[in-house]
Design a protein around this motif. Structure first.
Motif, PDB file in Angstrom:
ATOM      1  N   ARG A 174      20.422 -93.010 -48.929  1.00  0.00           N
ATOM      2  CA  ARG A 174      20.069 -91.701 -49.451  1.00  0.00           C
ATOM      3  C   ARG A 174      19.953 -90.712 -48.305  1.00  0.00           C
ATOM      4  O   ARG A 174      19.582 -91.079 -47.192  1.00  0.00           O
ATOM      5  CB  ARG A 174      18.746 -91.762 -50.219  1.00  0.00           C
ATOM      6  CG  ARG A 174      18.847 -92.475 -51.564  1.00  0.00           C
ATOM      7  CD  ARG A 174      17.485 -92.543 -52.192  1.00  0.00           C
ATOM      8  NE  ARG A 174      17.534 -93.003 -53.566  1.00  0.00           N
ATOM      9  CZ  ARG A 174      16.661 -93.830 -54.115  1.00  0.00           C
ATOM     10  NH1 ARG A 174      15.659 -94.297 -53.376  1.00  0.00           N
ATOM     11  NH2 ARG A 174      16.768 -94.192 -55.378  1.00  0.00           N
ATOM     12  N   ALA A 175      20.249 -89.458 -48.603  1.00  0.00           N
ATOM     13  CA  ALA A 175      20.234 -88.424 -47.573  1.00  0.00           C
ATOM     14  C   ALA A 175      18.928 -87.632 -47.620  1.00  0.00           C
ATOM     15  O   ALA A 175      18.501 -87.191 -48.683  1.00  0.00           O
ATOM     16  CB  ALA A 175      21.414 -87.469 -47.765  1.00  0.00           C
ATOM     17  N   GLY A 229      -4.318 -84.477 -54.107  1.00  0.00           N
ATOM     18  CA  GLY A 229      -3.919 -84.775 -52.733  1.00  0.00           C
ATOM     19  C   GLY A 229      -3.695 -86.242 -52.469  1.00  0.00           C
ATOM     20  O   GLY A 229      -3.822 -86.705 -51.341  1.00  0.00           O
ATOM     21  N   GLU A 230      -3.371 -87.014 -53.517  1.00  0.00           N
ATOM     22  CA  GLU A 230      -3.135 -88.440 -53.319  1.00  0.00           C
ATOM     23  C   GLU A 230      -1.828 -88.659 -52.587  1.00  0.00           C
ATOM     24  O   GLU A 230      -0.895 -87.865 -52.688  1.00  0.00           O
ATOM     25  CB  GLU A 230      -3.100 -89.154 -54.678  1.00  0.00           C
ATOM     26  CG  GLU A 230      -4.443 -89.132 -55.377  1.00  0.00           C
ATOM     27  CD  GLU A 230      -4.398 -89.862 -56.703  1.00  0.00           C
ATOM     28  OE1 GLU A 230      -3.312 -90.343 -57.075  1.00  0.00           O
ATOM     29  OE2 GLU A 230      -5.444 -89.931 -57.366  1.00  0.00           O
ATOM     30  N   PRO A 231      -1.714 -89.750 -51.833  1.00  0.00           N
ATOM     31  CA  PRO A 231      -0.473 -90.007 -51.117  1.00  0.00           C
ATOM     32  C   PRO A 231       0.679 -90.282 -52.050  1.00  0.00           C
ATOM     33  O   PRO A 231       0.507 -90.774 -53.158  1.00  0.00           O
ATOM     34  CB  PRO A 231      -0.816 -91.254 -50.272  1.00  0.00           C
ATOM     35  CG  PRO A 231      -1.938 -91.913 -51.024  1.00  0.00           C
ATOM     36  CD  PRO A 231      -2.742 -90.779 -51.622  1.00  0.00           C
ATOM     37  N   VAL A 232       1.872 -89.952 -51.590  1.00  0.00           N
ATOM     38  CA  VAL A 232       3.088 -90.194 -52.358  1.00  0.00           C
ATOM     39  C   VAL A 232       3.473 -91.661 -52.224  1.00  0.00           C
ATOM     40  O   VAL A 232       3.425 -92.215 -51.130  1.00  0.00           O
ATOM     41  CB  VAL A 232       4.226 -89.299 -51.842  1.00  0.00           C
ATOM     42  CG1 VAL A 232       5.516 -89.601 -52.586  1.00  0.00           C
ATOM     43  CG2 VAL A 232       3.861 -87.851 -52.001  1.00  0.00           C
ATOM     44  N   THR A 233       3.814 -92.282 -53.329  1.00  0.00           N
ATOM     45  CA  THR A 233       4.274 -93.659 -53.297  1.00  0.00           C
ATOM     46  C   THR A 233       5.784 -93.677 -53.149  1.00  0.00           C
ATOM     47  O   THR A 233       6.483 -93.185 -54.026  1.00  0.00           O
ATOM     48  CB  THR A 233       3.901 -94.410 -54.591  1.00  0.00           C
ATOM     49  OG1 THR A 233       2.473 -94.374 -54.736  1.00  0.00           O
ATOM     50  CG2 THR A 233       4.361 -95.862 -54.510  1.00  0.00           C
ATOM     51  N   PRO A 234       6.310 -94.197 -52.058  1.00  0.00           N
ATOM     52  CA  PRO A 234       7.759 -94.175 -51.862  1.00  0.00           C
ATOM     53  C   PRO A 234       8.478 -94.934 -52.959  1.00  0.00           C
ATOM     54  O   PRO A 234       7.975 -95.952 -53.445  1.00  0.00           O
ATOM     55  CB  PRO A 234       7.956 -94.879 -50.491  1.00  0.00           C
ATOM     56  CG  PRO A 234       6.629 -94.769 -49.820  1.00  0.00           C
ATOM     57  CD  PRO A 234       5.604 -94.801 -50.912  1.00  0.00           C
ATOM     58  N   GLY A 235       9.673 -94.425 -53.359  1.00  0.00           N
ATOM     59  CA  GLY A 235      10.482 -95.096 -54.366  1.00  0.00           C
ATOM     60  C   GLY A 235      11.454 -96.037 -53.719  1.00  0.00           C
ATOM     61  O   GLY A 235      11.641 -96.049 -52.529  1.00  0.00           O
ATOM     62  N   VAL A 288      13.165 -84.776 -53.783  1.00  0.00           N
ATOM     63  CA  VAL A 288      12.235 -85.479 -52.900  1.00  0.00           C
ATOM     64  C   VAL A 288      10.843 -84.881 -53.048  1.00  0.00           C
ATOM     65  O   VAL A 288      10.664 -83.666 -52.929  1.00  0.00           O
ATOM     66  CB  VAL A 288      12.685 -85.381 -51.423  1.00  0.00           C
ATOM     67  CG1 VAL A 288      11.708 -86.137 -50.522  1.00  0.00           C
ATOM     68  CG2 VAL A 288      14.094 -85.938 -51.252  1.00  0.00           C
ATOM     69  N   LEU A 289       9.872 -85.740 -53.300  1.00  0.00           N
ATOM     70  CA  LEU A 289       8.470 -85.326 -53.377  1.00  0.00           C
ATOM     71  C   LEU A 289       7.741 -85.840 -52.148  1.00  0.00           C
ATOM     72  O   LEU A 289       7.700 -87.045 -51.888  1.00  0.00           O
ATOM     73  CB  LEU A 289       7.814 -85.892 -54.632  1.00  0.00           C
ATOM     74  CG  LEU A 289       6.305 -85.652 -54.776  1.00  0.00           C
ATOM     75  CD1 LEU A 289       5.980 -84.160 -54.856  1.00  0.00           C
ATOM     76  CD2 LEU A 289       5.758 -86.380 -55.999  1.00  0.00           C
ATOM     77  N   GLY A 290       7.184 -84.914 -51.389  1.00  0.00           N
ATOM     78  CA  GLY A 290       6.400 -85.274 -50.216  1.00  0.00           C
ATOM     79  C   GLY A 290       5.001 -84.694 -50.311  1.00  0.00           C
ATOM     80  O   GLY A 290       4.678 -83.952 -51.251  1.00  0.00           O
ATOM     81  N   ALA A 291       4.188 -85.006 -49.364  1.00  0.00           N
ATOM     82  CA  ALA A 291       2.816 -84.506 -49.378  1.00  0.00           C
ATOM     83  C   ALA A 291       2.757 -82.992 -49.255  1.00  0.00           C
ATOM     84  O   ALA A 291       1.779 -82.364 -49.673  1.00  0.00           O
ATOM     85  CB  ALA A 291       2.017 -85.153 -48.245  1.00  0.00           C
ATOM     86  N   GLU A 314      10.504 -91.032 -44.357  1.00  0.00           N
ATOM     87  CA  GLU A 314       9.553 -92.113 -44.590  1.00  0.00           C
ATOM     88  C   GLU A 314       8.266 -91.545 -45.195  1.00  0.00           C
ATOM     89  O   GLU A 314       7.735 -90.544 -44.746  1.00  0.00           O
ATOM     90  CB  GLU A 314       9.245 -92.828 -43.274  1.00  0.00           C
ATOM     91  CG  GLU A 314       8.327 -94.030 -43.431  1.00  0.00           C
ATOM     92  CD  GLU A 314       8.092 -94.745 -42.118  1.00  0.00           C
ATOM     93  OE1 GLU A 314       7.272 -95.680 -42.102  1.00  0.00           O
ATOM     94  OE2 GLU A 314       8.725 -94.368 -41.106  1.00  0.00           O
ATOM     95  N   GLY A 315       7.782 -92.198 -46.240  1.00  0.00           N
ATOM     96  CA  GLY A 315       6.570 -91.748 -46.912  1.00  0.00           C
ATOM     97  C   GLY A 315       6.810 -90.803 -48.065  1.00  0.00           C
ATOM     98  O   GLY A 315       5.895 -90.529 -48.832  1.00  0.00           O
ATOM     99  N   ALA A 316       8.033 -90.289 -48.193  1.00  0.00           N
ATOM    100  CA  ALA A 316       8.363 -89.398 -49.308  1.00  0.00           C
ATOM    101  C   ALA A 316       8.858 -90.222 -50.496  1.00  0.00           C
ATOM    102  O   ALA A 316       9.282 -91.364 -50.340  1.00  0.00           O
ATOM    103  CB  ALA A 316       9.417 -88.385 -48.892  1.00  0.00           C
TER     104      ALA A 316
END
Length: 210
Positions: free
Chosen positions: A30-31, A204-210, A102-105, A35-37
């Protein structure tokens, strides 16, 4: 750079992106998903349509090869056009797969395949909801000076609606700029995406990577 030159540059960039997407697709990459998103895929809704269209193009190529077998020059020219068309159809689908939302913090990066991107900071998201919409209006924008609607439809539908605190500027493929305050887009798992966005915006919970 002149307006014409800018449009040519943007088209060339788009061409390069969907061609590169074919390679990433085969490599299952994926482009632009750091990391973490969390990637939010949206290509599933159009997969059957795009694969069907590619199959029709292949059948047409074979048929024209038979019809033009005695006209080598015409056959060669049409073969190049047909092969390019098949690659482009597959490239559009590959771009949708390899360039997910893409969903990030810090917010959302919304994509229209390899055509355009719209970055929305988390602090500008007033609300997000599941809302399945379809119809001829999808894929177009309704712009107003105070902020209109931008729709990133897939297979003629959107499933998530974002309302923003203040307008953002969306840039389309050829460089046209629009001020939008409502954004509608599609995600394969729309309800899951809405819950994930609400978690980032509200708690403000952390994003769970897919």
């Amino acid at each position: 750079m002149s307006g014409f030159g800018e449009r040519v540059r943007r088209l060339a960039t788009y061409e390069g992106r969907w061609l590169a997407s074919l390679v990433w697709w085969v490599a299952r990459r994926r482009a632009g998903v750091p990391e973490g998103a969390r990637p939010l895929p949206y290509a599933g809704a159009q997969a059957a349509l795009m694969y069907g269209l590619a199959f029709v193009c292949v059948v047409e190529t074979v048929g024209m090869t038979v019809l033009l077998r005695d006209l080598p020059v015409a056959h060669a020219v049409l073969l190049v056009v047909d092969v390019y068309t098949v690659l482009m159809v597959l490239g559009i689908q590959a771009a949708a797969v390899t360039w997910p939302h893409v969903l990030g913090a810090d917010g959302l990066l919304l994509r229209d395949g390899a055509r355009s991107e719209l970055r929305i900071p988390v602090e500008l998201i007033a609300s997000v909801r599941y809302e399945l919409r379809s119809g001829p209006g999808n894929g177009r924008s309704d712009g107003h000076k105070d902020g209109g609607v931008r729709e990133l439809a897939v297979a003629g539908q959107t499933s998530v609606t974002l309302e923003l605190v203040e307008p953002v500027v969306a840039v389309r493929l050829l460089g046209r700029r629009e001020t939008v305050r409502t954004v509608r887009f599609h995600v394969d798992d729309a309800r899951g995406a809405v819950a994930a966005v609400r978690a980032v915006v509200g708690r403000g919970e952390p994003v769970t990577p897919g």
